[in-house]
Design an enzyme around this catalytic site. Structure first.
Site, short mmCIF file in Angstrom:
data_model
loop_
_atom_site.label_atom_id
_atom_site.label_comp_id
_atom_site.label_asym_id
_atom_site.label_seq_id
_atom_site.Cartn_x
_atom_site.Cartn_y
_atom_site.Cartn_z
N SER A 13 23.32 41.11 17.50
CA SER A 13 23.43 41.95 16.24
C SER A 13 24.68 41.33 15.50
O SER A 13 24.59 41.59 14.28
CB SER A 13 23.74 43.38 16.76
OG SER A 13 25.22 43.46 17.30
N ARG A 65 28.84 23.55 35.31
CA ARG A 65 29.47 23.79 34.00
C ARG A 65 29.64 22.60 32.99
O ARG A 65 29.23 22.91 31.93
CB ARG A 65 30.63 24.69 34.24
CG ARG A 65 31.05 25.51 33.05
CD ARG A 65 32.30 26.45 33.18
NE ARG A 65 32.09 27.46 34.42
CZ ARG A 65 31.56 28.65 33.85
NH1 ARG A 65 31.24 28.84 32.67
NH2 ARG A 65 31.45 29.48 34.91
N ARG A 91 29.12 32.90 28.27
CA ARG A 91 29.61 31.88 29.23
C ARG A 91 31.03 31.54 28.81
O ARG A 91 31.40 31.21 27.79
CB ARG A 91 28.66 30.71 29.06
CG ARG A 91 27.11 31.07 29.17
CD ARG A 91 26.84 30.53 30.50
NE ARG A 91 27.20 29.60 31.00
CZ ARG A 91 27.22 29.11 32.34
NH1 ARG A 91 26.70 30.17 33.14
NH2 ARG A 91 27.54 27.95 32.90
N ASN A 107 35.39 32.94 18.04
CA ASN A 107 34.74 33.93 18.47
C ASN A 107 35.27 35.39 18.32
O ASN A 107 36.00 35.47 17.59
CB ASN A 107 35.44 33.85 20.28
CG ASN A 107 34.83 34.55 21.21
OD1 ASN A 107 33.50 34.83 21.33
ND2 ASN A 107 35.61 35.35 22.20
N HIS A 109 35.46 39.07 20.25
CA HIS A 109 35.81 39.82 21.12
C HIS A 109 36.14 41.24 21.10
O HIS A 109 36.70 41.70 20.07
CB HIS A 109 37.05 39.05 21.75
CG HIS A 109 37.45 39.46 23.34
ND1 HIS A 109 36.54 39.34 24.46
CD2 HIS A 109 38.29 40.55 23.66
CE1 HIS A 109 36.98 39.97 25.38
NE2 HIS A 109 37.92 40.75 25.20
N THR A 141 40.40 28.47 22.09
CA THR A 141 41.38 27.50 22.82
C THR A 141 40.94 27.33 24.08
O THR A 141 40.26 28.07 24.57
CB THR A 141 42.76 27.61 22.44
OG1 THR A 141 43.17 28.72 23.05
CG2 THR A 141 43.05 27.70 20.94
N LEU A 144 41.26 31.39 27.79
CA LEU A 144 40.22 32.31 27.77
C LEU A 144 40.57 33.71 26.85
O LEU A 144 41.42 34.12 27.25
CB LEU A 144 39.52 32.96 29.05
CG LEU A 144 38.49 33.86 28.95
CD1 LEU A 144 37.09 33.21 28.49
CD2 LEU A 144 38.23 34.40 30.48
N ASP A 145 39.95 33.64 25.70
CA ASP A 145 40.22 34.95 24.83
C ASP A 145 41.79 34.84 24.45
O ASP A 145 42.19 35.88 23.98
CB ASP A 145 39.88 36.27 25.56
CG ASP A 145 38.41 36.51 25.99
OD1 ASP A 145 37.45 35.84 24.98
OD2 ASP A 145 37.92 36.96 26.82
N GLU A 174 32.52 45.01 14.20
CA GLU A 174 32.49 43.85 14.39
C GLU A 174 31.38 43.32 13.22
O GLU A 174 31.75 42.24 12.77
CB GLU A 174 31.81 43.48 15.66
CG GLU A 174 32.80 43.67 16.81
CD GLU A 174 32.02 43.23 18.37
OE1 GLU A 174 32.83 42.80 19.00
OE2 GLU A 174 30.77 43.48 18.36
C1 GAR Z 1 29.77 41.83 20.84
O1 GAR Z 1 30.52 43.35 21.08
C2 GAR Z 1 30.95 40.78 21.23
O2 GAR Z 1 32.16 41.16 20.71
C3 GAR Z 1 30.77 40.74 22.63
O3 GAR Z 1 29.35 40.82 23.20
C4 GAR Z 1 28.71 41.52 22.09
C5 GAR Z 1 27.30 41.08 21.54
O4 GAR Z 1 26.70 41.75 20.77
N1 GAR Z 1 31.47 39.48 23.13
C6 GAR Z 1 32.00 39.46 24.24
O5 GAR Z 1 32.08 40.32 25.10
C7 GAR Z 1 32.41 37.78 24.54
N2 GAR Z 1 33.09 37.83 25.79
P1 GAR Z 1 25.48 41.23 19.96
O6 GAR Z 1 24.82 40.35 20.83
O7 GAR Z 1 24.90 42.44 19.43
O8 GAR Z 1 26.23 40.71 18.75
#
Ligand code: GAR
Length: 209
Positions: A13, A65, A91, A107, A109, A141, A144-145, A174
């Site tokens: 999305s 990985r 990932r 990214n 988050h 970086t 992580l997060d 978002e």
């Molecule tokens: C989003 O809410 C994003 O912030 C999160 O996954 C969702 C993806 O939604 N990301 C994480 O959790 C990263 N660790 P989408 O596929 O509908 O864009």
């Protein structure tokens, strides 16, 4: 123009919000490819519908990985990108990958970082009794997060909220945040300078929506 590659694992999305934003309000940039580590990710369908190259690369086809990330680098670099956007890419990336794209990897988050790195952010915000929650765009970086923040959006937590209701409102947020950050980058306003996220040359303190 700015060549953008979006990495996804699922619904996409956020990818859709980026596609729609560039369509509604053209910029000097284009999404030139979408890569998923899951072949069944609905976001790949969204990419194809928009006429964007949709590629999948399963981590299960690689022994570790590091070899997966090296293959991912080869796929992405074949698209000659200026900017790589992680949009629900679930990932953890190796330091080699992250460093290869230093300064051009963002990214999204679903929390107000530095709170709730990792998974289950909505549930954790509820369990902590937080009265606000949100989403963060940051440069990626090795931590992580933990990379430099670019922009955050906040929503109030309401009585009766569930992880699902929070997730829905965070998603809507978002979908405004990521296009904004993408546009800043396309316009050359957003840069990583000496490890700090800068907007118009000034370190970003607390840009917020
Ligand atoms: C989003 O809410 C994003 O912030 C999160 O996954 C969702 C993806 O939604 N990301 C994480 O959790 C990263 N660790 P989408 O596929 O509908 O864009």
């Amino acid at each position: 123009g700015c060549r953008i590659v979006v990495l996804i694992s699922g619904s996409g999305s956020n990818l859709q919000a980026l596609i729609d934003d560039l369509r509604t309000n053209p910029a000097d940039g284009a999404i030139v490819g979408v890569v998923s580590n899951r072949a069944e990710a609905y976001g790949l369908e969204r990419a194809r519908t928009a006429g964007i190259a949709a590629l999948s690369l399963s981590h299960r086809d690689y022994p570790d990985r590091d070899s997966f990330d090296q293959a991912l680098i080869r796929q992405i670099d074949a698209l000659n990108p200026d900017l790589i956007l992680l949009a629900g890419f679930m990932r953890i990336l190796t330091p080699d990958f992250v460093n290869h794209y230093a300064g051009r990897l963002l990214n999204i988050h679903p929390s107000l970082l530095p709170k709730y790195k990792g998974l289950h952010t909505h549930q954790r915000a509820l369990e902590a009794g937080d009265d606000e929650h949100g989403a963060t765009i940051h440069f990626v970086t090795e931590e992580l997060d933990g990379g430099p923040l670019v922009v955050q959006g906040r929503i109030p937590v309401e009585t009766g909220d569930t992880p699902e209701s929070l997730a829905e409102r965070v998603h809507r947020l978002e979908h405004r945040l990521y296009p904004l950050a993408m546009r800043w980058f396309i316009e050359g306003r957003l840069r990583l300078i000496d490890g700090r996220a800068c907007l118009d040359g000034e370190p970003i303190a607390a840009a917020g929506l």
